[in-house]
Design an enzyme around this catalytic site. Structure first.
Site, mmCIF file in Angstrom:
data_model
loop_
_atom_site.group_PDB
_atom_site.id
_atom_site.type_symbol
_atom_site.label_atom_id
_atom_site.label_comp_id
_atom_site.label_asym_id
_atom_site.label_seq_id
_atom_site.Cartn_x
_atom_site.Cartn_y
_atom_site.Cartn_z
ATOM 1 N N LYS A 166 17.187 35.214 -18.056
ATOM 2 C CA LYS A 166 17.885 34.240 -18.899
ATOM 3 C C LYS A 166 18.265 34.845 -20.254
ATOM 4 O O LYS A 166 17.604 35.774 -20.729
ATOM 5 C CB LYS A 166 17.059 32.965 -19.072
ATOM 6 C CG LYS A 166 16.006 33.010 -20.124
ATOM 7 C CD LYS A 166 15.609 31.590 -20.573
ATOM 8 C CE LYS A 166 14.588 31.716 -21.692
ATOM 9 N NZ LYS A 166 14.559 30.656 -22.637
ATOM 10 N N LYS A 184 17.235 34.459 -27.378
ATOM 11 C CA LYS A 184 17.585 34.890 -28.732
ATOM 12 C C LYS A 184 16.684 36.000 -29.255
ATOM 13 O O LYS A 184 17.064 36.739 -30.145
ATOM 14 C CB LYS A 184 17.618 33.711 -29.704
ATOM 15 C CG LYS A 184 16.341 32.897 -29.808
ATOM 16 C CD LYS A 184 16.520 31.777 -30.823
ATOM 17 C CE LYS A 184 16.146 30.412 -30.317
ATOM 18 N NZ LYS A 184 14.861 30.273 -29.637
ATOM 19 N N LYS A 233 6.540 35.963 -20.760
ATOM 20 C CA LYS A 233 6.386 36.389 -22.154
ATOM 21 C C LYS A 233 5.203 37.342 -22.328
ATOM 22 O O LYS A 233 5.243 38.225 -23.171
ATOM 23 C CB LYS A 233 6.274 35.182 -23.080
ATOM 24 C CG LYS A 233 7.616 34.440 -23.186
ATOM 25 C CD LYS A 233 7.741 33.548 -24.394
ATOM 26 C CE LYS A 233 9.173 33.014 -24.454
ATOM 27 N NZ LYS A 233 9.456 32.112 -25.542
HETATM 28 N N1 AQP Z 1 19.492 30.899 -21.486
HETATM 29 C C1 AQP Z 1 19.387 29.580 -21.635
HETATM 30 N N2 AQP Z 1 20.204 28.754 -20.943
HETATM 31 C C2 AQP Z 1 20.130 27.407 -21.105
HETATM 32 N N3 AQP Z 1 19.251 26.805 -21.949
HETATM 33 C C3 AQP Z 1 18.436 27.595 -22.669
HETATM 34 N N4 AQP Z 1 17.480 27.319 -23.583
HETATM 35 C C4 AQP Z 1 16.939 28.483 -24.020
HETATM 36 N N5 AQP Z 1 17.520 29.531 -23.411
HETATM 37 C C5 AQP Z 1 18.448 29.013 -22.558
HETATM 38 C C6 AQP Z 1 17.132 25.981 -24.046
HETATM 39 O O1 AQP Z 1 17.222 25.958 -25.463
HETATM 40 C C7 AQP Z 1 16.273 25.027 -25.989
HETATM 41 C C8 AQP Z 1 15.562 25.610 -27.168
HETATM 42 O O2 AQP Z 1 14.816 26.732 -26.732
HETATM 43 P P1 AQP Z 1 13.693 27.346 -27.653
HETATM 44 O O3 AQP Z 1 14.281 28.071 -28.753
HETATM 45 O O4 AQP Z 1 12.752 26.273 -28.052
HETATM 46 O O5 AQP Z 1 12.854 28.281 -26.703
HETATM 47 P P2 AQP Z 1 13.224 29.222 -25.526
HETATM 48 O O6 AQP Z 1 13.518 28.394 -24.302
HETATM 49 O O7 AQP Z 1 12.109 30.204 -25.397
HETATM 50 O O8 AQP Z 1 14.578 29.920 -25.988
HETATM 51 P P3 AQP Z 1 14.861 31.469 -26.179
HETATM 52 O O9 AQP Z 1 16.240 31.611 -26.705
HETATM 53 O O10 AQP Z 1 14.528 32.207 -24.924
HETATM 54 O O11 AQP Z 1 13.862 31.814 -27.334
HETATM 55 P P4 AQP Z 1 12.874 33.034 -27.444
HETATM 56 O O12 AQP Z 1 13.711 34.275 -27.205
HETATM 57 O O13 AQP Z 1 12.320 32.957 -28.805
HETATM 58 O O14 AQP Z 1 11.823 32.836 -26.387
HETATM 59 C C9 AQP Z 1 15.350 24.635 -24.845
HETATM 60 O O15 AQP Z 1 15.665 23.331 -24.394
HETATM 61 C C10 AQP Z 1 15.671 25.632 -23.760
HETATM 62 O O16 AQP Z 1 15.534 25.072 -22.469
#
Ligand code: AQP
Length: 331
Positions: free
Chosen positions: A198, A201, A116
């Site tokens: 990965k 969002k 990040k």
């Molecule tokens: N690509 C993924 N595949 C499987 N699991 C995923 N998770 C996130 N991306 C994937 C799981 O979703 C849960 C919630 O995630 P979060 O929103 O708390 O944070 P994150 O992991 O940082 O998700 P994003 O989508 O990548 O958000 P941003 O873009 O804001 O950083 C977690 O259990 C995570 O493992």
């Protein structure tokens, strides 16, 4: 009755955007399933989302949208607890105490921090660095038995384990050591445009992810553009990240194993794989989208659900924090 209580599962999601297929398959869909056998506590991690710059109005709006989406995905707020993290100040309080038990070197090793900060080099803030400690506080406040997560959060959960053990060793047994629950399929859904990354969002490239609210047409267009490779074999392999990702997504929604999916596509083309995956995804998301649109019409009701959830969660968190304050000498 003692001994017959259900085990507790806890998980959160950041309101950084409408969630993606990755969040859905890696986390939320499993939350829905866990409700049968566990007492579940779910929360919207809005404090975490402040680690990236955002507009206050958008954050507020997204928070209630995520509440509606979770309920639309099957989170049963009559039986389980759903709340907004910032409604319970104990998360930030415990986080501070745990930060004082966490080493700089431990946080520096976190791959999500490295990723990040690389992605957002103009805003490498202390919150982003300390994010895993707040996550540890989120978990330990509720002494859950199991934490459903995607693979990307595994390292953070291991750190939670380290911090909890350190606290227990220093001040006496206080925290239960939490266990992760990582799904067999869907643990890491990859970006459609760069399947070595990965799916996220907050990715600036809209074609890299499928949002849970994408229309059938958008879903098909995004899958059509998905990166694959130059041979034409539909097999799951490390050397074929794009095809493997599509097979994972297909099998998750078609409710079959990856081997069954490979078999299904044995004599078919990449185009078939893309079209059939888009179709099964769109069909599965449609009822969620309909329910979501209905729920969003009454935002006051969503607010009330979260307030009631916070009240239940606060009582548990207060007990833990009181105990911690006493043990560390603040009370
Ligand atoms: N690509 C993924 N595949 C499987 N699991 C995923 N998770 C996130 N991306 C994937 C799981 O979703 C849960 C919630 O995630 P979060 O929103 O708390 O944070 P994150 O992991 O940082 O998700 P994003 O989508 O990548 O958000 P941003 O873009 O804001 O950083 C977690 O259990 C995570 O493992």
């Amino acid at each position: 009755m003692e001994g017959t209580e259900k085990k507790v599962a806890l998980s959160g999601i950041q309101p950084t955007g409408i969630f993606t297929l990755g969040n859905y398959l890696g986390a939320v869909r499993n939350w829905e399933k866990l409700q049968k056998n566990y007492e579940c506590i779910f929360f919207i991690a809005n404090l975490h989302s402040l680690t990236t710059k955002r507009d206050a109005t958008i954050l507020k709006d997204l928070t209630s949208k995520i509440v509606a989406l979770l309920i639309a995905c099957g989170i049963d707020t009559n039986k389980h607890t759903l709340f907004i993290q910032s409604d319970i100040s104990y998360h930030a309080e415990l986080s501070w105490i745990l930060q004082c038990l966490t080493q700089f070197g431990e946080l520096k090793r976190m791959t999500q921090f490295k990723d990040k900060s690389q992605k957002n080099s103009s805003n490498i803030n202390a919150g982003l660095f300390c994010y895993p400690v707040l996550m540890a506080a989120d978990i330990l406040l509720y002494n859950p038995d199991v934490i459903p997560i995607g693979i990307d959060q595994k390292q953070h959960l291991e750190l939670t384990e380290t911090i909890a053990t350190r606290f227990n060793n220093t001040y006496g047994k206080t925290f239960k050591i939490p266990k992760g629950y990582i799904p067999e399929i869907g643990a890491k859904i990859m970006s459609l445009t760069d399947p070595t990354k990965k799916m996220s969002k907050s990715d600036e490239n809209q074609n890299s992810f499928i949002s849970i609210l994408d229309t059938e047409e958008t879903i098909l267009n995004k899958f059509k553009k998905a990166t694959t490779d130059s041979d034409n074999k539909i097999i799951y392999s490390e050397e074929k990240p794009g095809i493997s990702n599509l097979l994972s997504i297909f099998s998750s929604f078609a409710d079959c194993s990856v081997e069954d999916a490979e078999d299904h596509f044995k004599n078919k083309t990449y185009k078939d794989l893309k079209f059939e995956t888009a179709d099964v995804v769109a069909k599965n998301l449609k009822p969620v989208q309909e329910k979501y649109n209905e729920l969003l019409k009454d935002r006051n009701k969503l607010k009330k659900i979260c307030e009631e959830g916070a009240e239940k969660a606060r009582a548990i968190a207060k007990k833990t924090l009181d105990d911690v304050y006493e043990k560390v000498g603040l009370k």
